[in-house]
Design a protein around this motif. Structure first.
Motif, PDB file in Angstrom:
ATOM      1  N   GLU C  50      -4.404  61.334 -38.432  1.00 44.02           N
ATOM      2  CA  GLU C  50      -4.959  62.096 -37.279  1.00 44.02           C
ATOM      3  C   GLU C  50      -5.359  63.505 -37.483  1.00 44.02           C
ATOM      4  OE1 GLU C  50      -4.211  61.083 -33.768  1.00 44.02           O
ATOM      5  OE2 GLU C  50      -5.058  59.565 -34.987  1.00 44.02           O
ATOM      6  N   GLN C 190     -14.670  48.571 -26.743  1.00 42.40           N
ATOM      7  CA  GLN C 190     -13.568  49.762 -26.970  1.00 42.40           C
ATOM      8  C   GLN C 190     -13.294  50.258 -25.518  1.00 42.40           C
ATOM      9  OE1 GLN C 190     -15.797  52.383 -29.650  1.00 42.40           O
ATOM     10  NE2 GLN C 190     -14.309  51.819 -31.202  1.00 42.40           N
ATOM     11  N   PHE C 192     -10.420  50.463 -23.891  1.00 42.30           N
ATOM     12  CA  PHE C 192      -9.062  50.520 -24.740  1.00 42.30           C
ATOM     13  C   PHE C 192      -7.958  50.135 -23.612  1.00 42.30           C
ATOM     14  CE2 PHE C 192     -11.393  53.356 -27.404  1.00 42.30           C
ATOM     15  CZ  PHE C 192     -11.392  52.566 -28.398  1.00 42.30           C
ATOM     16  N   ARG C 193      -8.235  50.509 -22.274  1.00 43.77           N
ATOM     17  CA  ARG C 193      -7.450  49.952 -21.261  1.00 43.77           C
ATOM     18  C   ARG C 193      -7.360  48.389 -20.934  1.00 43.77           C
ATOM     19  NH1 ARG C 193      -5.780  53.555 -17.583  1.00 43.77           N
ATOM     20  NH2 ARG C 193      -5.293  55.617 -18.240  1.00 43.77           N
ATOM     21  N   TYR C 224      -5.412  46.876 -31.000  1.00 48.13           N
ATOM     22  CA  TYR C 224      -4.801  47.069 -29.862  1.00 48.13           C
ATOM     23  C   TYR C 224      -4.372  46.066 -28.941  1.00 48.13           C
ATOM     24  CZ  TYR C 224      -6.709  52.033 -28.483  1.00 48.13           C
ATOM     25  OH  TYR C 224      -6.580  53.278 -28.201  1.00 48.13           O
ATOM     26  N   SER C 227      -1.051  44.922 -30.857  1.00 42.73           N
ATOM     27  CA  SER C 227       0.061  46.051 -30.971  1.00 42.73           C
ATOM     28  C   SER C 227       0.692  46.086 -29.497  1.00 42.73           C
ATOM     29  CB  SER C 227      -0.427  47.392 -31.112  1.00 42.73           C
ATOM     30  OG  SER C 227      -1.380  47.918 -29.981  1.00 42.73           O
TER      31      SER C 227
ATOM     32  N   PHE D 131      -7.367  61.342 -20.281  1.00 42.18           N
ATOM     33  CA  PHE D 131      -7.226  59.822 -20.830  1.00 42.18           C
ATOM     34  C   PHE D 131      -8.338  59.763 -21.946  1.00 42.18           C
ATOM     35  CE2 PHE D 131      -6.534  59.742 -16.189  1.00 42.18           C
ATOM     36  CZ  PHE D 131      -5.151  59.469 -16.151  1.00 42.18           C
ATOM     37  N   PRO D 133     -10.314  57.906 -25.000  1.00 39.27           N
ATOM     38  CA  PRO D 133     -10.429  56.565 -25.597  1.00 39.27           C
ATOM     39  C   PRO D 133     -10.354  56.875 -27.110  1.00 39.27           C
ATOM     40  CG  PRO D 133     -12.425  57.907 -25.008  1.00 39.27           C
ATOM     41  CD  PRO D 133     -11.280  58.802 -24.579  1.00 39.27           C
ATOM     42  N   ARG D 134      -9.240  56.443 -27.831  1.00 42.08           N
ATOM     43  CA  ARG D 134      -9.198  56.518 -29.171  1.00 42.08           C
ATOM     44  C   ARG D 134      -9.347  55.091 -29.986  1.00 42.08           C
ATOM     45  NH1 ARG D 134      -6.681  61.194 -30.412  1.00 42.08           N
ATOM     46  NH2 ARG D 134      -7.626  60.810 -32.350  1.00 42.08           N
ATOM     47  N   PRO D 137      -4.789  52.380 -31.600  1.00 37.91           N
ATOM     48  CA  PRO D 137      -3.754  52.286 -30.780  1.00 37.91           C
ATOM     49  C   PRO D 137      -2.501  53.454 -30.893  1.00 37.91           C
ATOM     50  CG  PRO D 137      -3.692  50.392 -31.844  1.00 37.91           C
ATOM     51  CD  PRO D 137      -4.815  51.120 -32.378  1.00 37.91           C
ATOM     52  N   SER D 139      -3.217  56.426 -32.162  1.00 44.10           N
ATOM     53  CA  SER D 139      -3.506  57.722 -31.857  1.00 44.10           C
ATOM     54  C   SER D 139      -3.140  58.319 -30.714  1.00 44.10           C
ATOM     55  CB  SER D 139      -4.985  58.052 -32.169  1.00 44.10           C
ATOM     56  OG  SER D 139      -5.545  57.604 -33.334  1.00 44.10           O
ATOM     57  N   PHE D 140      -2.928  59.620 -30.450  1.00 44.60           N
ATOM     58  CA  PHE D 140      -2.720  60.483 -29.435  1.00 44.60           C
ATOM     59  C   PHE D 140      -3.555  59.883 -28.143  1.00 44.60           C
ATOM     60  CE2 PHE D 140      -3.490  64.362 -26.735  1.00 44.60           C
ATOM     61  CZ  PHE D 140      -2.364  64.185 -26.098  1.00 44.60           C
ATOM     62  N   GLN D 141      -3.030  59.674 -27.014  1.00 44.04           N
ATOM     63  CA  GLN D 141      -3.832  58.961 -26.066  1.00 44.04           C
ATOM     64  C   GLN D 141      -4.361  59.733 -24.934  1.00 44.04           C
ATOM     65  OE1 GLN D 141      -4.956  55.227 -26.313  1.00 44.04           O
ATOM     66  NE2 GLN D 141      -4.311  55.141 -28.493  1.00 44.04           N
TER      67      GLN D 141
END
Lengths: 357, 357, 357, 357
Positions: C50, C190, C192-193, C224, C227, D131, D133-134, D137, D139-141
């Motif tokens: 990060e 991507q 992600f949601r 994702y 996890s 919000f 997009p990273r 999963p 990483s800071f979201q």
């Protein structure tokens, strides 16, 4: 060089690797992390680059630390490289020269027409192709030596030094004889024999970026030229191949500030070949100058729709004149100026200008 | 050719365009739709291809109808082109030849070691680089003529015809003298002068796809060779440049069935250079055969980690032997077979094989 | 993580960097070479990933040593992941399931026609789009829930579990209710949601590679899903975007052996969307199996030219039958077999098959 | 639409094609050339676009004549679209607004610090991610609604309207409530459901170009939004994915003049995400303005090395101030000016500014 060992490598594999590296004269430094063991290698850059690390048992990956180029690098030479082309034109300085002319030399008269018009505008350098790399064997391939003679005559007429492409090492003497600046085209950026040859000349070389060349490869090709002694290399961004089809290629202007950071060589931009369409050229030429370009290369033809190649991307002299007016304030805004030859409009057909005068 | 006029074109612009096209000997056919006027052009393909349509006032876009290649096309010649290389090897037939060997010829002994091992396996053709195109001027550039001699000697020893790359038109006679098949590398796919030269030879040419060449450009480069009289062209897919970095390039296997459809020329695959890593080569070689490849080109070295170039992508002879066993059933499954030279294992060092015997 | 300092960094810059890294709980290890100073960082992978290293003064570049994915990795789980879909179909095993069906569900009758034909062929899984991601807002967008109902009815009729795409988290319950396998399309790789949502389900998910996604990004998207607890992820290579225009995208078959090496998840191939043209599909399907694919996804329509989307790339059932015959020996040649449902041809319209029976 | 028949098509195939096309309400026009027969189709654009021409027997290829977008097109609306955001900022006019702020909102205090600094500089719009997009999963979201509240409070404090990304249709009401401009990120450019939703709002939408989206696809996504009634669409070029790895993506500035030609919508440029490194941002921002950009979106953070995402590409406020000084003359040179909010420096923490005042 950093070597990362596989998580399941054996002690023997590690020992073998270290032994072989030390035999090559490299110093090794092992560092064991929780998940990976790492071997640092220190030694001669050229040796480091050549070893096929991943073919050793137990090696997962290898990460080079040093960039592979030397002579072209800002680390090697901090100041901008500057040199003259003819009496009126310098590359690498504050003033931005424009190289303009037809894609191909199509005949004496049309070349004269174009050159006179450009000269009138103060354009310092004339481009024109004698040997044309064409996708189709059935397309016009250039007039060869005749074109070189026409260009040379036009230099006499206007005083403009001439730029032309060389495609074949066998043409070297011929092109050298007539041209002031030699150009290596995008398809020959990795024609290493040709690079080696022009590296032995004392005339400037414009090296165009291969249309799928990385910045690293581009600089390595310049390194070929410099490694043979010719330091007068001009790098030319001319678009890279991407998935986009609205433009012929994608002009990568970020290459300009990036190259200026990595190398001391002058960096110019050819929007004509990148875009392949005349309507976008003015805006992208302004952008090139704003991005820091040290020069411009632009196709101009008096009658684009009659051009034997690349007509669709050629400006008319009127278009060029208009573009110059738009370029001036942008160049000034970024602390530069256009390199235009003052009094050019006073030289006329018939008046002879001495080469080098 | 279909010309689409801009929605706001004038009647004059249309008239001008039509007049000029007819002057060039083309027939025109105007069709007015609700939103666009279209001009169809009929005539000589080479003329049609050359005109910069979009530089005419009022023209929005131009759409070619015919593909630009002729001699290489299946339309021109329906049946597969087939030819022999040496007494035992044919390209374009049902049997699939494998070309194997080191990236570069590094010395007589190591070449003999590799060749003997390959010969033992029945591999019909030996590859090896004498002139190497290297990104860095400081990398090993090949042994030149000495390498050619070594290869020629190894041919004597094993009977295997040899394949080597030519980079420079000035090496033509030299390479022609020693090699059975000449290779044009990916960086020279659009070295049109070199294409023109090998087009005048009577030996087969392997033309590698440029790493950013479209299928159309690839075929146009083959057209260069054929247009000069040499019909023995072998097309080689070797990976294209994409954004993916896990592999050196992306092997475009769909090029195989696509090319087989468009052209009568044999199409082979080089997975070694495409992938740049040995672990993926077996799977992708199987896939190449399943996709319809007419041949394979694979790098093999007896000690990959000592290779002076491309060690990371070289199979060992054991790896090659293993791959052959896996390839056999796949070839059979698609109605093909491997072209292996029977009895090869009986020829031993010292026994002389007549070239052409 | 390996940090390379600039050649001209100051001692203060180095000290500052080390201090900040140690504050974050990382161990540092400084190594000074002749040309560069290197800082090795050891610690928690998520923290390491990060940090914006290059925003620290004096830092030239940063090189990650560990791959960023965990749960999807072979390092984390060595054996292939295997799971059932319905009573007859397993992913991750020796047998290769084929998922076939129309791009979009266009109506009850045509879906039945297609499904019956596929069922007859022994195809184990039916695909069909209810919600279609279309480039144009004016194109057919799918029948939505009605399509799901038709698919569900066809499952009753044939016993074939159904696969359908989910585009919007708001459709989750709806799609979950009807589908046996959920598909995440290339444009949502991507999203992600959406990944997080399907990660909480207990049904298998086909994750298609984004058309410009690297292998690393592809696996991170699978991470994702895993996890959140859903381990039934099927990776689907479906072509990447390149400069080539003869095919819609370029099928990257090397992704298959590469993914099989990096992850334990099953890897399938969709040649239909990659190629966008039906003529190349058979050859590339054979190649996919030879490359090691664990499954296939192929578009089939009874009347492709009437299809409301992707007709140009749809096989007919006859084409599919023919392809199966060609696939069998290739699968066998690589030690696999096709997963075809025996006795399928005895189930006829009207006979009801219990789901899960 | 122009249909090209295969050279060996039959009269029946041609008849069948024509019959089916006419059944769909299209007019056909057959033209027989020497080598190819061509069928022109005239009729409704949406119907023309949907037919899978190449799945008809005898068809070789199909060439669309009309561009597929309508509402976004300059043909549909000639004048530039202009609209206000807040009392001080207009898009589509002569003045160029800058949107600046952190990649992600990381906390109230740091956001206030950044916003105050930007406000002081006269920056008219604040960006910040709630919000995120990273790729990973882990990483800071983003802080979600809390971030939106902080942004809303900062708007009160400074009067700067706020821009934030929406990733999920389920967040629509939430984001709508707090944000002045909604942003669709590069990964969601073809999240058609999300486009449809924001198409029904009355707030402006920044649509970022997908990192592998063609210009045509980009405009079609804008068409999705406009087709639902929301005409306040701002197109944002933010870099495309290419083979080059020195920059994160390749900023395609030629998209700016190209889009300005094709559409009436404002076109802005985000150099931060394209380049992924702060050192190249100033030069490319100047270039963007020279190329004709109607706005800029730039990441700014008070302490980039502490940023929870994208620190490596964030300018400091000092860097931003310096860039503004360099931008002014370039904007002027191309007949534009920066849209800076006069007197901004007089508003201070504690003074409340009415939204919309």
């Amino acid at each position: 060089m950093i070597i990362v060992m596989k998580p399941d490598h054996t002690a023997d594999e590690l020992r073998e690797l270290v032994m072989k590296m030390e035999k090559l004269g490299l110093k090794t430094h092992i560092s064991k992390g929780e998940r990976r063991t790492i071997v640092g290698l220190i030694g001669d850059r050229d040796i480091l680059q050549e070893i096929p690390y991943t073919s050793f048992a137990g090696v997962e990956s290898a990460h080079p630390i040093l960039r592979p180029y030397k002579l072209v690098s800002r680390e090697f030479k901090e100041d901008n490289t500057r040199f003259q082309v003819g009496p009126n034109c310098e590359f690498g300085g504050k003033a931005i020269p424009i190289i303009a002319g037809p894609c191909a030399v199509e005949g004496r008269e049309v070349l004269e027409e174009i050159a006179d018009a450009l000269h009138e505008l103060g354009i310092p350098l004339l481009r024109g192709g004698a040997f044309k790399p064409r996708t189709s064997p059935y397309s016009f391939q250039g007039l060869g030596e005749m074109a070189l003679k026409f260009m040379s005559d036009v230099r006499e007429r206007t005083g403009m030094p001439v730029v032309t492409e060389i495609m074949d090492p066998r043409d070297l003497l011929l092109v050298y004889k007539y041209a002031d600046v030699l150009q290596i085209g995008t398809r020959n950026m990795q024609n290493f024999r040709l690079l080696t040859e022009v590296g032995q000349l004392d005339k400037p070389v414009i090296l165009k970026r291969g249309m799928s060349a990385t910045i690293k490869e581009f600089l390595m090709s310049a390194e070929y030229i410099m490694s043979r002694g010719n330091g007068k290399v001009i790098l030319c961004e001319r678009g890279i191949r991407t998935f986009e089809t609205e433009t012929r290629n994608t002009l990568d202007l970020s290459a300009v500030p990036l190259l200026k950071q990595l190398t001391h060589l002058p960096v110019i931009v050819d929007p004509s070949h990148a875009l392949g369409r005349v309507d976008l050229i003015p805006a992208m030429t302004l952008a090139a100058v704003a991005a820091g370009a040290d020069g411009l290369m632009i196709e101009v033809h008096v009658r684009p729709h009659e051009a034997l190649s690349d007509g669709a991307q050629s400006l008319t002299p009127e278009g060029m004149a208009n573009l110059i007016e738009r370029l001036r304030p942008v160049a000034k805004a970024v602390g530069r100026e256009l390199l235009l030859v003052p009094g050019a409009h006073q030289v006329r057909a018939g008046e002879k200008v001495e080469a080098g005068a």
